[in-house]
Design a protein around this motif. Structure first.
Motif, short mmCIF file in Angstrom:
data_model
loop_
_atom_site.label_atom_id
_atom_site.label_comp_id
_atom_site.label_asym_id
_atom_site.label_seq_id
_atom_site.Cartn_x
_atom_site.Cartn_y
_atom_site.Cartn_z
N PHE A 40 -1.20 -2.41 -5.28
CA PHE A 40 -0.24 -1.37 -4.89
C PHE A 40 -0.72 0.00 -5.35
O PHE A 40 -0.51 1.00 -4.67
N ILE A 41 -1.39 0.03 -6.52
CA ILE A 41 -1.86 1.31 -7.06
C ILE A 41 -2.87 1.95 -6.12
O ILE A 41 -2.91 3.17 -5.96
N ILE A 42 -3.67 1.11 -5.46
CA ILE A 42 -4.71 1.65 -4.58
C ILE A 42 -4.13 2.10 -3.25
O ILE A 42 -4.31 3.24 -2.83
N LYS A 43 -3.37 1.20 -2.57
CA LYS A 43 -2.93 1.56 -1.24
C LYS A 43 -1.74 2.52 -1.14
O LYS A 43 -1.96 3.70 -0.91
N PRO A 44 -0.50 2.10 -1.35
CA PRO A 44 0.52 3.16 -1.23
C PRO A 44 0.42 4.14 -2.41
O PRO A 44 0.93 5.25 -2.30
N GLY A 45 -0.20 3.74 -3.51
CA GLY A 45 -0.37 4.67 -4.62
C GLY A 45 0.74 4.59 -5.64
O GLY A 45 1.88 4.25 -5.31
N LEU A 46 0.38 4.91 -6.87
CA LEU A 46 1.32 4.79 -7.98
C LEU A 46 2.49 5.77 -7.83
O LEU A 46 3.61 5.48 -8.22
N SER A 47 2.22 6.94 -7.21
CA SER A 47 3.27 7.95 -7.09
C SER A 47 4.43 7.41 -6.25
O SER A 47 5.58 7.79 -6.44
N GLU A 48 4.11 6.52 -5.31
CA GLU A 48 5.14 5.91 -4.47
C GLU A 48 6.15 5.15 -5.35
O GLU A 48 7.34 5.17 -5.08
N LEU A 49 5.65 4.50 -6.40
CA LEU A 49 6.52 3.73 -7.29
C LEU A 49 7.45 4.63 -8.09
O LEU A 49 8.52 4.21 -8.52
N LEU A 50 7.05 5.89 -8.30
CA LEU A 50 7.84 6.78 -9.15
C LEU A 50 8.89 7.53 -8.34
O LEU A 50 9.58 8.40 -8.86
N GLY A 51 9.00 7.22 -7.04
CA GLY A 51 9.94 7.93 -6.18
C GLY A 51 11.39 7.60 -6.51
O GLY A 51 11.69 6.72 -7.30
N ALA A 52 12.29 8.33 -5.84
CA ALA A 52 13.72 8.20 -6.15
C ALA A 52 14.46 7.39 -5.09
O ALA A 52 15.68 7.31 -5.13
N ARG A 53 13.74 6.81 -4.13
CA ARG A 53 14.41 6.02 -3.10
C ARG A 53 13.84 4.62 -3.03
O ARG A 53 12.62 4.44 -2.98
N TRP A 54 14.71 3.63 -3.04
CA TRP A 54 14.27 2.25 -2.86
C TRP A 54 14.82 1.78 -1.52
O TRP A 54 15.99 1.43 -1.41
N VAL A 55 13.97 1.86 -0.48
CA VAL A 55 14.37 1.42 0.86
C VAL A 55 13.29 0.47 1.37
O VAL A 55 12.40 0.88 2.10
N PRO A 56 13.35 -0.79 0.97
CA PRO A 56 12.24 -1.70 1.27
C PRO A 56 12.20 -2.15 2.73
O PRO A 56 11.16 -2.54 3.22
N VAL A 57 13.35 -2.12 3.41
CA VAL A 57 13.39 -2.56 4.80
C VAL A 57 13.87 -1.40 5.64
O VAL A 57 15.00 -0.95 5.52
N SER A 58 12.99 -0.86 6.48
CA SER A 58 13.35 0.32 7.25
C SER A 58 12.54 0.37 8.53
O SER A 58 11.39 -0.07 8.57
N PHE A 59 13.15 0.93 9.56
CA PHE A 59 12.41 1.14 10.80
C PHE A 59 11.71 2.49 10.74
O PHE A 59 10.84 2.78 11.55
N GLN A 60 12.15 3.35 9.80
CA GLN A 60 11.54 4.69 9.67
C GLN A 60 10.36 4.62 8.73
O GLN A 60 9.23 4.49 9.15
N LYS A 61 10.65 4.71 7.43
CA LYS A 61 9.58 4.69 6.44
C LYS A 61 10.08 3.91 5.24
O LYS A 61 11.15 4.21 4.71
N GLU A 62 9.32 2.90 4.86
CA GLU A 62 9.71 2.13 3.69
C GLU A 62 9.39 2.95 2.44
O GLU A 62 8.36 3.59 2.38
N SER A 63 10.31 2.97 1.46
CA SER A 63 9.97 3.62 0.19
C SER A 63 10.24 2.65 -0.95
O SER A 63 11.20 1.88 -0.91
N PHE A 64 9.37 2.71 -1.94
CA PHE A 64 9.47 1.77 -3.05
C PHE A 64 9.58 2.50 -4.38
O PHE A 64 8.87 2.19 -5.32
N GLY A 65 10.44 3.51 -4.45
CA GLY A 65 10.63 4.21 -5.73
C GLY A 65 11.50 3.37 -6.64
O GLY A 65 12.61 3.02 -6.27
N ILE A 66 10.98 3.03 -7.83
CA ILE A 66 11.77 2.14 -8.68
C ILE A 66 12.71 2.91 -9.62
O ILE A 66 13.42 2.30 -10.40
N LEU A 67 12.74 4.24 -9.50
CA LEU A 67 13.61 5.03 -10.38
C LEU A 67 15.09 4.61 -10.30
O LEU A 67 15.74 4.43 -11.33
#
Lengths: 291, 296
Positions: A40-67
């Motif tokens: 995960f660190i290589i592809k979507p990148g670690l910064s993705e994990l630090l985001g403020a939105r957790w939207v794992p299932v989406s037709f738009q854009k999946e976000s994996f912020g664990i905040l």
């Protein structure tokens, strides 16, 4: 002679293996989690994990912020600790210092029985009994919020805190108490100023272990917190905890997808948190025993 | 004396080893047989939690009619079932959504030729508390509520109370279907509470006056009295349609989805017989009695 010696050696070896199994397993778990999460660190990148939105299932854009998940877990844990520690410590002091032996023999088994209730049963109780009570008391529209979850978790942590704190309070040397009473202190003064401070490290360790139990609990929390992944500091809002997220989403996630790896990253964060709690508890206990 | 005892000991040990070895061999053989699972009289079905009741009812009727067959049904979600089918650990996969392209690619890579069979239709009912005066909404309004554009019931002509939005967990096929067809592929509001099961959606809607949720039609009709099922308008001008098996079948009620069974084309005859049974008049009778809508 020789047979006996080799036999002893063999038995020793077997016991050593048995004793080190858990160390081995913990290491394996860390390795496995790391291996599944690392890409995960290589592809979507670690910064993705630090985001403020957790939207794992989406037709738009999946976000994996664990905040939101982290703050959700911390909020629930903090409230649960604030409730469970005072209640647990008071209970422990009462049982070991004030209660007569009849009361003690009645109270202790009951508190330990509470620890044995399966969390899904506690969750069901929370959903059908506690949530409507919280809703009515605070005049809310729904009882599915962080506070209800924290109350349930406090209920589950209290037995741990009571029984370990009680051991700590009881192991304060009798001579301390006797000296205090001989100097003219009342019983209450002795408990508040002498016995409890002397047992403090043990009590702190008990609280840490209780917190570890709280942050790792899954089922009860999933049933009553509403599981909305939002960053909030209000106990009356719905939160989504890390454990509930893993439990709810792991079953359906596509193998080795970004979502799968994000869930493993959440697992690592969770493991590190409980690890920290346990290490602090052990350090405190060790200091206590050494002193 | 001493040496005799030693020999006895050795012999006992030898027997022990022999017994352990033969046990191990037996276990290994047993496992081997379990893994192959080419026992042509047994069928395993796995997948969507929505369809577990239906598949169990089918398998009971199928086993009653064919006593030498054995059918086992497990849930876990559509994704789990599809993964199991691709890994060869189940014969039939039940899914409440179509397979994704990613999954189809994986099947192609594995040289599998999958067959998709629509076995029933499922209407999704939008439910509110009986105390809520709202009794009909347009698809667009429901979408706006779930997207977070509408935050109070006042925006749809009811008292100005905050809306408690209840959705299913993101692992649920219903979650994805609703997102695609009602939210028109937009994201759910961050405030949506994700409930772990259909029963908790119904429980919360019946307890909280200003909540809104969605569940399978069969569950909604079972909970009649505890929750109110909304009639849905396709757009502002259209007439409101209550979900029922007739309106789902005719297509008048638009929030409905097909339920699928997936099998490998090379599946055994037993599996194919089971599929035929599901589509037969008797199988479709079971669909009806389980609260779903029959096909054709």
């Amino acid at each position: 002679m020789k047979i006996i010696v080799t036999k002893e050696k063999a038995i020793k070896l077997i016991m050593l293996i048995a004793a080190s199994t858990s160390v081995f397993i913990v290491l394996l778990i860390f390795l496995f989690l790391g291996k599944e999460a690392a890409p995960f660190i290589i592809k979507p990148g670690l910064s993705e994990l630090l985001g403020a939105r957790w939207v794992p299932v989406s037709f738009q854009k999946e976000s994996f912020g664990i905040l939101p998940l982290l703050t959700g877990s911390l909020l629930v844990t903090a409230i649960a600790t604030l409730i469970a520690v005072p209640v647990g410590v008071c209970g422990a002091v009462y049982i070991s210092e004030v209660a007569g032996s009849g009361e003690r023999n009645f109270l202790k088994p009951f508190i330990e029985l509470l620890a044995g209730i399966p969390s899904v049963v506690i969750g069901f109780f929370g959903l059908t009994v506690l949530a409507p009570v919280v809703k009515a008391v605070f005049g809310l529209q729904t009882g599915l919020n962080a506070l209800t979850g924290a109350l349930l978790l406090a209920l589950m942590a209290i037995p741990t805190i009571v029984s370990i704190s009680e051991d700590a309070v009881r192991s304060v040397p009798k001579s301390y108490k006797e000296a205090s009473l001989a100097l003219g202190a009342s019983r209450l003064e002795t408990i508040l100023r002498v016995t409890t401070p002397a047992a403090l490290p043990g009590v702190l360790a008990a609280s840490m272990l209780g917190m570890g139990r709280v942050i790792g609990e899954t089922m009860a929390v999933m049933m009553v917190t509403g599981n909305a992944a939002q960053i909030t500091a209000s106990p009356l809002d719905s939160v989504r905890t890390m454990t509930a997220t893993i439990a709810a989403e792991m079953g359906e996630v596509a193998f080795r997808s970004d979502h799968y790896r994000a869930l493993f990253s959440v697992g690592i964060v969770l493991l590190l948190l409980t690890f920290t709690f346990n290490i602090i508890a052990q350090k405190v206990l060790k200091k206590h025993n050494g002193a | 004396m001493f040496s005799k005892a030693r020999i006895l000991l050795v012999r006992i040990n030898f027997y022990k080893i022999a017994v352990v070895c033969s046990l191990a061999v037996a276990v290994l053989l047993g496992c081997g047989r379990g893994n192959n699972s080419e026992n042509s009289n047994s069928i395993t079905i796995k997948g969507s939690d929505t369809m577990v009741h239906l598949a169990s009812a089918w398998s009971e009727a199928f086993m009653a009619a064919n006593s030498d067959y054995e059918v086992s049904v497990t849930g876990g979600g559509s994704g789990t079932g599809i993964a199991a089918l691709l890994n060869g650990t189940t014969d039939i996969c039940m899914a409440s959504r179509k397979m994704k392209n990613k999954e189809l690619d994986l099947a192609r890579q594995k040289g599998m030729n999958l067959k998709e069979i629509v076995v029933a239709l499922d209407g999704i009912a939008v439910i509110v508390n009986p105390a809520n005066p709202v009794s009909e909404l347009t698809v667009g309004q429901v979408g706006k509520i779930y997207k977070g554009a509408y935050e109070t019931w006042g925006q749809v002509g009811a008292p100005k109370e905050n809306i408690i939005v209840l959705a299913r967990e993101s692992s649920s096929g219903t979650y994805v279907f609703f997102q695609e067809h009602v939210l028109k592929k937009a994201d759910y509001t961050q405030k949506a509470r994700l409930m772990p099961a259909t029963s908790s959606v119904i429980q919360s809607v019946s307890a909280d006056n200003w909540a809104i949720g969605y569940v399978g039609l069969g569950y909604a009709l079972d909970a009649k009295g505890k929750v109110k099922v909304l009639s849905i308008k396709e757009n502002v001008a259209a007439k409101a349609v209550a979900p029922s098996s007739e309106s789902v079948k005719s297509g008048e009620y638009s929030i409905a989805r097909p339920l699928y069974l997936y099998i490998d084309d090379n599946a055994s005859d037993t599996v194919k017989r089971f599929i035929d049974f599901c589509l037969s008049a008797k199988g479709q009778e079971i669909v009806k009695s389980s609260g779903y809508v029959t096909v054709n």
